[in-house]
Design an enzyme around this catalytic site. Sequence first.
Site, PDB file in Angstrom:
ATOM      1  N   ASP A  53       0.832  -1.200   0.000  1.00 30.55           N
ATOM      2  CA  ASP A  53       0.000   0.000   0.000  1.00 30.55           C
ATOM      3  C   ASP A  53       0.871   1.256   0.000  1.00 30.55           C
ATOM      4  O   ASP A  53       0.370   2.372  -0.080  1.00 30.55           O
ATOM      5  CB  ASP A  53      -1.003   0.005   1.151  1.00 30.55           C
ATOM      6  CG  ASP A  53      -0.355  -0.098   2.525  1.00 30.55           C
ATOM      7  OD1 ASP A  53       0.893  -0.128   2.610  1.00 30.55           O
ATOM      8  OD2 ASP A  53      -1.100  -0.173   3.521  1.00 30.55           O
ATOM      9  N   SER A  54       2.195   1.050   0.030  1.00 28.34           N
ATOM     10  CA  SER A  54       3.134   2.156  -0.174  1.00 28.34           C
ATOM     11  C   SER A  54       2.989   2.744  -1.565  1.00 28.34           C
ATOM     12  O   SER A  54       3.525   3.827  -1.846  1.00 28.34           O
ATOM     13  CB  SER A  54       4.580   1.670   0.037  1.00 28.34           C
ATOM     14  OG  SER A  54       4.814   0.449  -0.653  1.00 28.34           O
ATOM     15  N   ASP A  92      -0.797  -6.222   0.024  1.00 24.47           N
ATOM     16  CA  ASP A  92      -1.256  -5.578   1.261  1.00 24.47           C
ATOM     17  C   ASP A  92      -2.774  -5.438   1.272  1.00 24.47           C
ATOM     18  O   ASP A  92      -3.382  -5.094   0.252  1.00 24.47           O
ATOM     19  CB  ASP A  92      -0.663  -4.169   1.377  1.00 24.47           C
ATOM     20  CG  ASP A  92       0.602  -4.130   2.206  1.00 24.47           C
ATOM     21  OD1 ASP A  92       0.796  -5.012   3.054  1.00 24.47           O
ATOM     22  OD2 ASP A  92       1.405  -3.190   1.996  1.00 24.47           O
ATOM     23  N   LYS A 122      -0.868  -9.499   3.086  1.00 23.42           N
ATOM     24  CA  LYS A 122      -0.183  -9.008   4.283  1.00 23.42           C
ATOM     25  C   LYS A 122      -1.147  -8.090   5.030  1.00 23.42           C
ATOM     26  O   LYS A 122      -1.794  -7.242   4.413  1.00 23.42           O
ATOM     27  CB  LYS A 122       1.100  -8.258   3.951  1.00 23.42           C
ATOM     28  CG  LYS A 122       1.860  -7.770   5.217  1.00 23.42           C
ATOM     29  CD  LYS A 122       3.259  -7.322   4.903  1.00 23.42           C
ATOM     30  CE  LYS A 122       3.315  -5.984   4.202  1.00 23.42           C
ATOM     31  NZ  LYS A 122       2.787  -4.858   5.043  1.00 23.42           N
ATOM     32  N   GLU A 124      -1.678  -5.643   8.595  1.00 20.50           N
ATOM     33  CA  GLU A 124      -1.100  -4.959   9.746  1.00 20.50           C
ATOM     34  C   GLU A 124      -1.952  -5.194  10.988  1.00 20.50           C
ATOM     35  O   GLU A 124      -3.180  -5.046  10.935  1.00 20.50           O
ATOM     36  CB  GLU A 124      -0.994  -3.451   9.474  1.00 20.50           C
ATOM     37  CG  GLU A 124      -0.011  -3.083   8.378  1.00 20.50           C
ATOM     38  CD  GLU A 124       0.160  -1.570   8.233  1.00 20.50           C
ATOM     39  OE1 GLU A 124      -0.253  -0.828   9.159  1.00 20.50           O
ATOM     40  OE2 GLU A 124       0.706  -1.145   7.205  1.00 20.50           O
ATOM     41  N   GLU A 191       8.595  -3.998  11.259  1.00 17.76           N
ATOM     42  CA  GLU A 191       9.051  -2.711  10.746  1.00 17.76           C
ATOM     43  C   GLU A 191       9.534  -1.789  11.855  1.00 17.76           C
ATOM     44  O   GLU A 191       8.843  -1.557  12.842  1.00 17.76           O
ATOM     45  CB  GLU A 191       7.930  -2.021   9.955  1.00 17.76           C
ATOM     46  CG  GLU A 191       8.356  -0.683   9.364  1.00 17.76           C
ATOM     47  CD  GLU A 191       7.375  -0.126   8.344  1.00 17.76           C
ATOM     48  OE1 GLU A 191       7.621   0.988   7.846  1.00 17.76           O
ATOM     49  OE2 GLU A 191       6.380  -0.808   8.031  1.00 17.76           O
TER      50      GLU A 191
END
Length: 273
Positions: A53-54, A92, A122, A124, A191
């Site tokens: 999502d970067s 993501d 992925k 979070e 991270e």
Amino acid sequence: MSTVVQDDKRKVTTHRLKEKKDRGEKISMLTAYDYSMASVIDQAGMDAILVGDSASNVMAGNVTTLPMTLDQIIYHGVSVMRAVKRALVVVDMPFGTCSGNPERSLEAAIRIMKETGADALKIEGGEEIIEDIKKIISAGIPVMGHLGLMPQSINKYGTYTVRAREEEEANKLVRDAKLLEQIGCFGITLEKIPAQLAKKITETVSIPIIGIGAGSFVDGQVLVMHDMLGINNSFSPKFLRKYENLNEIITNAVKHYIADIKSNDFPNENESY
């Protein structure tokens, strides 16, 4: 600089990542968001590609990852999957798609997997969204966890500083890592946390640990492609190693192109029909 030649053409799977950890082989991971770059990265021998999502930052110019939508991440995932032959592709789950409603989270996860054809997701978060992750894994979808600094929670943190320096947060991070392993996550991204804490977690769990700003004791590393290649020169955290300065190289090429047009050097006779 030494070069490791990757001649293993077999498709990388979650099981193969676990085998790499078990035999002490480091895992390479890099982000990609489009067909052309994903093709180059895959052919270079990357173990895993993250459709991160970067993209919200490096592709769309947003300040945070929060604006990334489900449709947008699916678009990037489809583009990458058209190119990749070998690497494990992880997508993501964007902000808001996995946040305490297991049924809706599963619905979003299924959309990503069906429409992109990706290998895994992925997500979070730890204990707070554990029921969502369990629901997704129970549907047969491989999940990589993400702990430590979680960019989707940046408004809660208020800063991108190193996480888990304090004992309470560090202990929770260890508990969350064990919990993610227990419910069936195939790996975890850590991270921006202290290297010794990352080492402890890597040695505590049996699943692969991928670090970004988490030191060298983890099982593998991931970076954002635009940062690693020096396309984005405005971002230079301590953990980032720039392997090229593409910003300068591309700028010089574009200036050369402009100059050749202005001087009527391009196109020349050999470049004309």
